[in-house]
Design a protein around this motif. Structure first.
Motif, PDB file in Angstrom:
ATOM      1  N   LEU A  17       7.689 -18.568 -20.828  1.00  0.00           N
ATOM      2  CA  LEU A  17       6.887 -18.737 -19.612  1.00  0.00           C
ATOM      3  C   LEU A  17       7.370 -17.825 -18.498  1.00  0.00           C
ATOM      4  N   ILE A  18       8.674 -17.740 -18.322  1.00  0.00           N
ATOM      5  CA  ILE A  18       9.227 -16.857 -17.287  1.00  0.00           C
ATOM      6  C   ILE A  18       8.817 -15.416 -17.563  1.00  0.00           C
ATOM      7  N   VAL A  19       8.958 -15.007 -18.813  1.00  0.00           N
ATOM      8  CA  VAL A  19       8.637 -13.636 -19.208  1.00  0.00           C
ATOM      9  C   VAL A  19       7.151 -13.344 -19.021  1.00  0.00           C
ATOM     10  N   VAL A  20       6.301 -14.225 -19.505  1.00  0.00           N
ATOM     11  CA  VAL A  20       4.866 -13.943 -19.487  1.00  0.00           C
ATOM     12  C   VAL A  20       4.296 -14.037 -18.070  1.00  0.00           C
ATOM     13  N   LEU A  21       4.822 -14.917 -17.244  1.00  0.00           N
ATOM     14  CA  LEU A  21       4.353 -14.975 -15.858  1.00  0.00           C
ATOM     15  C   LEU A  21       4.786 -13.733 -15.085  1.00  0.00           C
ATOM     16  N   SER A  22       5.976 -13.226 -15.384  1.00  0.00           N
ATOM     17  CA  SER A  22       6.427 -11.963 -14.782  1.00  0.00           C
ATOM     18  C   SER A  22       5.519 -10.816 -15.221  1.00  0.00           C
ATOM     19  N   ALA A  23       5.197 -10.787 -16.499  1.00  0.00           N
ATOM     20  CA  ALA A  23       4.316  -9.739 -17.021  1.00  0.00           C
ATOM     21  C   ALA A  23       2.936  -9.819 -16.379  1.00  0.00           C
ATOM     22  N   ALA A  24       2.442 -11.025 -16.157  1.00  0.00           N
ATOM     23  CA  ALA A  24       1.136 -11.190 -15.523  1.00  0.00           C
ATOM     24  C   ALA A  24       1.156 -10.627 -14.112  1.00  0.00           C
ATOM     25  N   GLY A  25       2.242 -10.887 -13.379  1.00  0.00           N
ATOM     26  CA  GLY A  25       2.368 -10.341 -12.028  1.00  0.00           C
ATOM     27  C   GLY A  25       2.402  -8.822 -12.022  1.00  0.00           C
ATOM     28  N   VAL A  26       3.152  -8.245 -12.942  1.00  0.00           N
ATOM     29  CA  VAL A  26       3.233  -6.782 -13.051  1.00  0.00           C
ATOM     30  C   VAL A  26       1.865  -6.207 -13.420  1.00  0.00           C
ATOM     31  N   ASP A  27       1.181  -6.821 -14.364  1.00  0.00           N
ATOM     32  CA  ASP A  27      -0.117  -6.322 -14.815  1.00  0.00           C
ATOM     33  C   ASP A  27      -1.158  -6.410 -13.701  1.00  0.00           C
ATOM     34  N   LEU A  28      -1.148  -7.498 -12.954  1.00  0.00           N
ATOM     35  CA  LEU A  28      -2.098  -7.627 -11.847  1.00  0.00           C
ATOM     36  C   LEU A  28      -1.828  -6.593 -10.759  1.00  0.00           C
ATOM     37  N   ALA A  29      -0.556  -6.303 -10.510  1.00  0.00           N
ATOM     38  CA  ALA A  29      -0.202  -5.358  -9.449  1.00  0.00           C
ATOM     39  C   ALA A  29      -0.438  -3.906  -9.848  1.00  0.00           C
ATOM     40  N   THR A  30      -0.181  -3.567 -11.111  1.00  0.00           N
ATOM     41  CA  THR A  30      -0.210  -2.158 -11.516  1.00  0.00           C
ATOM     42  C   THR A  30      -1.280  -1.821 -12.548  1.00  0.00           C
ATOM     43  N   ARG A  31      -1.935  -2.830 -13.118  1.00  0.00           N
ATOM     44  CA  ARG A  31      -2.923  -2.657 -14.188  1.00  0.00           C
ATOM     45  C   ARG A  31      -2.315  -2.072 -15.456  1.00  0.00           C
ATOM     46  N   ARG A  32      -1.030  -2.294 -15.657  1.00  0.00           N
ATOM     47  CA  ARG A  32      -0.360  -1.870 -16.888  1.00  0.00           C
ATOM     48  C   ARG A  32       0.898  -2.703 -17.071  1.00  0.00           C
ATOM     49  N   ILE A  33       1.383  -2.727 -18.307  1.00  0.00           N
ATOM     50  CA  ILE A  33       2.629  -3.409 -18.633  1.00  0.00           C
ATOM     51  C   ILE A  33       3.571  -2.331 -19.169  1.00  0.00           C
ATOM     52  N   PRO A  34       4.605  -1.982 -18.417  1.00  0.00           N
ATOM     53  CA  PRO A  34       5.472  -0.862 -18.809  1.00  0.00           C
ATOM     54  C   PRO A  34       6.189  -1.098 -20.142  1.00  0.00           C
ATOM     55  N   ASN A  35       6.411   0.004 -20.879  1.00  0.00           N
ATOM     56  CA  ASN A  35       7.097  -0.070 -22.168  1.00  0.00           C
ATOM     57  C   ASN A  35       8.476  -0.695 -22.042  1.00  0.00           C
ATOM     58  N   GLY A  36       9.225  -0.315 -21.014  1.00  0.00           N
ATOM     59  CA  GLY A  36      10.566  -0.869 -20.830  1.00  0.00           C
ATOM     60  C   GLY A  36      10.543  -2.385 -20.709  1.00  0.00           C
TER      61      GLY A  36
END
Length: 180
Positions: A17-36
């Protein structure tokens, strides 16, 4: 047969949950999920699985990876989903294991289809974009008349030509997965 006990499974779910909610925030802000980010998630999941379960934990993590990667790869190859979404789900599969990963994938398919349809209607009627339905009809006609699937990429003016962040859909599916 469950290889990981309930408290460890709960801890793995909280980590997911921590990981996926962080990813959702990154994706909403940048429209991508970085490889790193996605590689870190996968390595974190494998490390967690080995740390709490040893070799059986690693097998469960790899099975979760195989489920998510295997189910999402065709959509990626056909251009229906992005590489970041594929890698995020594969990394989450390492944390969730095969059963919860399968539940999350099924929910993700339903949620993402609903969101994509909702966005297509919104963009068509409120943003003035052309809808994807003529393109979908052309793909379906080709499939039914020739027996071959041909993917037609969306044009820049089409509603589905825009990048639609799907990590929030993955997050919602992960949150709901234990309910199945």
């Amino acid at each position: 047969m469950e290889l990981i006990s309930f408290p460890v499974s709960t801890l793995a779910y909280i980590l997911a949950l921590i990981v996926v909610l962080s990813a959702a925030g990154v994706d909403l802000a940048t429209r991508r999920i970085p490889n790193g980010f996605t590689i870190t998630i996968g390595l974190l999941g494998l490390g967690f699985a080995i740390g709490v379960g040893g070799l059986p934990g690693l097998i469960v993590a790899l099975a979760g990876f195989a489920v998510t990667f295997g189910l999402l790869l065709p959509g990626y190859l056909l251009g229906f989903t992005g590489g970041g979404d594929l890698k995020l789900m594969a990394g989450l599969g390492c944390i969730l294991g095969p059963k919860l990963s399968l539940h999350a994938m099924l929910l993700y398919y339903l949620i993402s289809a609903f969101l994509a349809l909702l966005f297509a209607v919104y963009a068509t009627y409120f943003l003035g974009c052309s809808g994807p339905f003529a393109r979908y009809r052309a793909m379906a006609c080709t499939l039914f008349t020739s027996g071959r699937f041909v993917y037609i990429r969306p044009s820049v003016r089409e509603s589905m030509g825009a990048r639609l962040p799907m990590a929030p859909a993955i997050a919602l599916a992960t949150i709901m997965a234990p309910l199945l």
